[in-house]
Motif scaffolding. Structure first.
Motif, PDB file in Angstrom:
ATOM      1  N   LYS A  57     -11.453   0.682  -6.269  1.00 39.70           N
ATOM      2  CA  LYS A  57     -12.812   0.761  -5.731  1.00 39.70           C
ATOM      3  C   LYS A  57     -13.778  -0.141  -6.481  1.00 39.70           C
ATOM      4  CE  LYS A  57     -12.585   5.467  -3.823  1.00 39.70           C
ATOM      5  NZ  LYS A  57     -13.197   6.821  -3.863  1.00 39.70           N
ATOM      6  N   THR A  58     -13.701  -0.129  -7.802  1.00 41.89           N
ATOM      7  CA  THR A  58     -14.674  -0.862  -8.608  1.00 41.89           C
ATOM      8  C   THR A  58     -14.170  -2.215  -9.093  1.00 41.89           C
ATOM      9  OG1 THR A  58     -13.937   0.116 -10.708  1.00 41.89           O
ATOM     10  CG2 THR A  58     -15.571   1.343  -9.417  1.00 41.89           C
ATOM     11  N   ASN A  91       2.937   7.141 -11.411  1.00 44.77           N
ATOM     12  CA  ASN A  91       2.358   6.053 -12.201  1.00 44.77           C
ATOM     13  C   ASN A  91       3.265   5.597 -13.334  1.00 44.77           C
ATOM     14  OD1 ASN A  91       0.133   5.989 -10.560  1.00 44.77           O
ATOM     15  ND2 ASN A  91      -1.313   6.779 -12.078  1.00 44.77           N
ATOM     16  N   ASP A  92       4.560   5.874 -13.249  1.00 47.73           N
ATOM     17  CA  ASP A  92       5.518   5.218 -14.134  1.00 47.73           C
ATOM     18  C   ASP A  92       5.639   3.767 -13.686  1.00 47.73           C
ATOM     19  OD1 ASP A  92       6.074   7.745 -15.353  1.00 47.73           O
ATOM     20  OD2 ASP A  92       7.528   8.174 -13.765  1.00 47.73           O
ATOM     21  N   MET A  95       0.841  -1.196   0.000  1.00 47.46           N
ATOM     22  CA  MET A  95       0.000   0.000   0.000  1.00 47.46           C
ATOM     23  C   MET A  95       0.879   1.250   0.000  1.00 47.46           C
ATOM     24  SD  MET A  95      -3.026  -1.374   0.007  1.00 47.46           S
ATOM     25  CE  MET A  95      -3.999   0.087   0.323  1.00 47.46           C
ATOM     26  N   GLN A  96       1.229   1.721  -1.175  1.00 51.01           N
ATOM     27  CA  GLN A  96       2.087   2.902  -1.278  1.00 51.01           C
ATOM     28  C   GLN A  96       1.323   4.195  -1.036  1.00 51.01           C
ATOM     29  OE1 GLN A  96       5.247   0.792  -4.368  1.00 51.01           O
ATOM     30  NE2 GLN A  96       4.294   2.696  -4.970  1.00 51.01           N
ATOM     31  N   ASP A  97       0.000   4.176  -1.209  1.00 48.37           N
ATOM     32  CA  ASP A  97      -0.811   5.319  -0.810  1.00 48.37           C
ATOM     33  C   ASP A  97      -0.863   5.364   0.721  1.00 48.37           C
ATOM     34  OD1 ASP A  97      -1.231   5.767  -3.457  1.00 48.37           O
ATOM     35  OD2 ASP A  97      -3.404   5.518  -3.418  1.00 48.37           O
ATOM     36  N   PRO A  98      -0.855   6.554   1.321  1.00 46.11           N
ATOM     37  CA  PRO A  98      -0.768   6.672   2.782  1.00 46.11           C
ATOM     38  C   PRO A  98      -2.099   6.445   3.483  1.00 46.11           C
ATOM     39  CG  PRO A  98      -0.806   8.846   1.797  1.00 46.11           C
ATOM     40  CD  PRO A  98      -0.787   7.867   0.646  1.00 46.11           C
ATOM     41  N   ILE A  99      -2.565   5.202   3.518  1.00 45.60           N
ATOM     42  CA  ILE A  99      -3.825   4.873   4.174  1.00 45.60           C
ATOM     43  C   ILE A  99      -3.601   3.708   5.135  1.00 45.60           C
ATOM     44  CG2 ILE A  99      -5.266   5.739   2.294  1.00 45.60           C
ATOM     45  CD1 ILE A  99      -5.592   2.941   1.274  1.00 45.60           C
ATOM     46  N   ASP A 100      -4.500   3.592   6.117  1.00 46.29           N
ATOM     47  CA  ASP A 100      -4.381   2.542   7.131  1.00 46.29           C
ATOM     48  C   ASP A 100      -4.850   1.190   6.626  1.00 46.29           C
ATOM     49  OD1 ASP A 100      -3.338   4.310   8.971  1.00 46.29           O
ATOM     50  OD2 ASP A 100      -5.245   4.638  10.017  1.00 46.29           O
ATOM     51  N   ASP A 101      -5.901   1.176   5.805  1.00 49.08           N
ATOM     52  CA  ASP A 101      -6.484  -0.078   5.351  1.00 49.08           C
ATOM     53  C   ASP A 101      -5.476  -0.882   4.532  1.00 49.08           C
ATOM     54  OD1 ASP A 101      -8.822   0.728   6.530  1.00 49.08           O
ATOM     55  OD2 ASP A 101      -9.784   1.347   4.651  1.00 49.08           O
ATOM     56  N   LEU A 102      -5.495  -2.188   4.740  1.00 52.82           N
ATOM     57  CA  LEU A 102      -4.654  -3.097   3.972  1.00 52.82           C
ATOM     58  C   LEU A 102      -5.537  -3.869   2.996  1.00 52.82           C
ATOM     59  CD1 LEU A 102      -2.014  -4.531   3.318  1.00 52.82           C
ATOM     60  CD2 LEU A 102      -2.425  -6.050   5.275  1.00 52.82           C
ATOM     61  N   TYR A 103      -5.233  -3.762   1.712  1.00 52.64           N
ATOM     62  CA  TYR A 103      -6.030  -4.398   0.670  1.00 52.64           C
ATOM     63  C   TYR A 103      -5.444  -5.762   0.306  1.00 52.64           C
ATOM     64  CZ  TYR A 103      -9.016  -0.378  -0.417  1.00 52.64           C
ATOM     65  OH  TYR A 103      -9.952   0.629  -0.361  1.00 52.64           O
ATOM     66  N   PHE A 104      -6.347  -6.645  -0.155  1.00 46.08           N
ATOM     67  CA  PHE A 104      -5.980  -7.982  -0.612  1.00 46.08           C
ATOM     68  C   PHE A 104      -6.615  -8.201  -1.984  1.00 46.08           C
ATOM     69  CE2 PHE A 104      -5.521  -8.065   3.901  1.00 46.08           C
ATOM     70  CZ  PHE A 104      -4.535  -9.003   4.188  1.00 46.08           C
ATOM     71  N   PHE A 105      -5.976  -9.043  -2.799  1.00 44.49           N
ATOM     72  CA  PHE A 105      -6.434  -9.233  -4.173  1.00 44.49           C
ATOM     73  C   PHE A 105      -6.368 -10.703  -4.549  1.00 44.49           C
ATOM     74  CE2 PHE A 105      -5.698  -9.625  -8.724  1.00 44.49           C
ATOM     75  CZ  PHE A 105      -6.619  -8.750  -9.263  1.00 44.49           C
ATOM     76  N   GLN A 134      -1.193   2.181  -5.781  1.00 48.12           N
ATOM     77  CA  GLN A 134      -0.619   3.500  -6.015  1.00 48.12           C
ATOM     78  C   GLN A 134      -1.652   4.399  -6.686  1.00 48.12           C
ATOM     79  OE1 GLN A 134       2.823   4.763  -5.310  1.00 48.12           O
ATOM     80  NE2 GLN A 134       1.464   6.520  -5.586  1.00 48.12           N
ATOM     81  N   ASN A 135      -1.878   5.563  -6.089  1.00 40.18           N
ATOM     82  CA  ASN A 135      -2.800   6.556  -6.655  1.00 40.18           C
ATOM     83  C   ASN A 135      -4.190   5.970  -6.925  1.00 40.18           C
ATOM     84  OD1 ASN A 135      -0.808   8.576  -6.612  1.00 40.18           O
ATOM     85  ND2 ASN A 135      -0.012   7.920  -8.600  1.00 40.18           N
ATOM     86  N   GLY A 136      -4.673   5.169  -5.966  1.00 39.32           N
ATOM     87  CA  GLY A 136      -6.026   4.636  -6.064  1.00 39.32           C
ATOM     88  C   GLY A 136      -6.196   3.449  -6.986  1.00 39.32           C
ATOM     89  N   SER A 137      -5.091   2.939  -7.515  1.00 41.95           N
ATOM     90  CA  SER A 137      -5.147   1.779  -8.409  1.00 41.95           C
ATOM     91  C   SER A 137      -4.323   0.633  -7.845  1.00 41.95           C
ATOM     92  CB  SER A 137      -4.610   2.135  -9.805  1.00 41.95           C
ATOM     93  OG  SER A 137      -5.449   3.037 -10.473  1.00 41.95           O
TER      94      SER A 137
END
Length: 441
Positions: A324-325, A352-353, A225-235, A298-301
């Protein structure tokens, strides 16, 4: 009263959380918890108690890019990883850990035995908490409890103090993945009933006893999670769909998992890649896995690459997905009618490079390191020309050829991208090469 408030909160989450306009009833709470007391190391090499492992260096320019050697003593499964931050480059493999400066000069190195032993390292630099983290999976332990060792540095200098959290997983199997957010470290693995656990970064960084939260089943592969948020995402991805989940915390800091989206991906190429031929032998080599070995938020993606079957050959496919979607924003494919691209990982910077690292092998060559990159302003789905960093010199004598490579953003400037790739030497054994791809502000 406190218990009732806690219950009402989870009922609220359960019934009112919406995903894509539909009621989401897929909220999951931890199945079990345990407290693990860390093994404290006063320094990376325990004040020289650990025998030195000196490997790599030899910085040079290859096709205009800074390249230096990492581990040179690999067998057929070196499993190289790289992380960059605090002015350091850290490399992990099945033989141990090595620290370089950013010029590629050797600083310190130790065997994995110095970190409670294990293989299959996954390594990163936490850009929010400024620490290095890696895991080692140790399945030869005498009690047969198969502990997962999560190691975390106390500062951005990996030569300093570390804390190791041995987490026993009796039914765990090879193939775990690691990820992080500002708040959490997450680990997932095959085997058993509880396939995911998380712990708080703050507890681990401070060397405190850490609460480990286990979840039934697999939440998917944890993401960087390179965006500065607490939530940890899984895929998670399968033949037909992609699933995104996230772990959040309630008002008391207790974690819960919530599904974000499930959506068909409609990808033409999604089957596992076939084994790839090499020169002068009937022995083929493993091409990797359609399941991504690292993912970046990164950047919401969400960004990832994967090895897939493309018209009977192994190809590298990469994607940008709306977090999100779950909808795919762009997809690219690195393929050929005459060669095979294998063992891929991806790195993405704050602009986003993108860098996609991988290896190439075919019936007339040996395993060789490659990468390709794109700038954010390039046409969607397009990478620039493949860059060759060296040519393999010998055939490996077994199908297994590592399980992955490594690619990572520079944790200091969040611009430069790095990759570590294996190359086969004259004996068909694995050596590794670390490459820096610089990007301007």
């Amino acid at each position: 009263m406190i218990i009732m408030r806690h219950l009402f909160f989870y009922l609220f989450i359960f019934f009112l959380t919406q995903v894509n306009g539909q009621i989401n009833n897929k909220v999951m709470l931890p199945s079990t918890t345990e407290v693990v007391i860390p093994i404290h190391k006063i320094s990376f090499n325990n004040n020289n108690d650990c025998p030195e492992r000196r490997q790599g260096g030899n910085t040079r320019l290859v096709r205009g890019y800074q390249v230096f050697n990492g581990s040179m003593d690999g067998n057929r499964q070196v499993d190289p990883q790289v992380a960059v931050g605090g002015g350091f480059v850290m490399e992990g493999s099945n033989s141990g850990l090595i620290i370089y400066n950013k010029k590629g000069e050797f600083l310190q190195g130790v065997s994995q035995k110095c970190f409670n032993n294990g293989i299959d390292p996954k390594l990163y630099f936490d850009i929010h908490n400024k620490v290095f983290v890696f895991d080692l999976w140790w399945y030869y332990d005498k009690p047969k409890t198969k502990p997962v060792n999560i190691s975390i540095s106390e500062t951005s200098d990996p030569r300093g103090a570390w804390n190791i959290y041995p987490i026993s997983r009796v039914e765990e199997e090879d193939g775990g993945g690691i990820g992080y957010s500002k708040k959490w470290i997450g680990y997932s693995y095959p085997g058993g009933k509880e396939n995911t656990f998380i712990l708080r970064v703050a507890e681990a960084k401070a060397g405190k006893p850490a609460t480990i939260y286990h979840f039934n089943g697999s939440l998917g592969h944890p993401i960087f999670m390179q965006d500065p948020i607490d939530d940890l995402y899984f895929f998670d991805i399968d033949d037909e769909k992609m699933v995104i989940r996230k772990v959040s915390a309630d008002e008391k800091g207790n974690p819960y998992c919530q599904e974000v989206s499930t959506i068909p991906h409609h990808l033409k190429y999604i089957d596992y890649p076939p084994s790839s031929p090499q020169s002068g032998t009937e022995q083929k080599v493993s091409s990797g896995d359609r399941n991504p070995k690292n993912l970046v938020f990164q950047n919401g993606s969400i960004w990832f690459s994967q090895a897939v079957n493309c018209e009977g050959r192994s190809a590298v496919q990469w994607h940008q997905v709306n977090a999100k979607t779950g909808k795919i924003i762009q997809t690219g494919l690195i393929k050929s009618d005459t060669t095979n691209y294998i063992q891929t990982t991806i790195a993405v910077n704050k602009k986003n490079d993108v860098l996609v690292g991988f290896q190439e092998v075919n019936g007339h060559s040996f395993i060789s390191p490659r990468f390709a990159f794109r700038k954010s302003t390039d046409p969607l789905g397009k990478l620039r020309s493949i860059v060759s960093i060296g040519e393999g010199k010998g055939a490996t004598n077994g199908e297994s050829w590592g399980d992955y490579s490594g690619s990572m953003v520079d944790g200091d400037n969040l611009l430069d991208l790095w990759t570590i790739q294996s190359i086969a030497n004259e004996k068909g054994k694995a050596e590794s090469m670390i490459i820096k791809v610089p990007f301007k502000k």
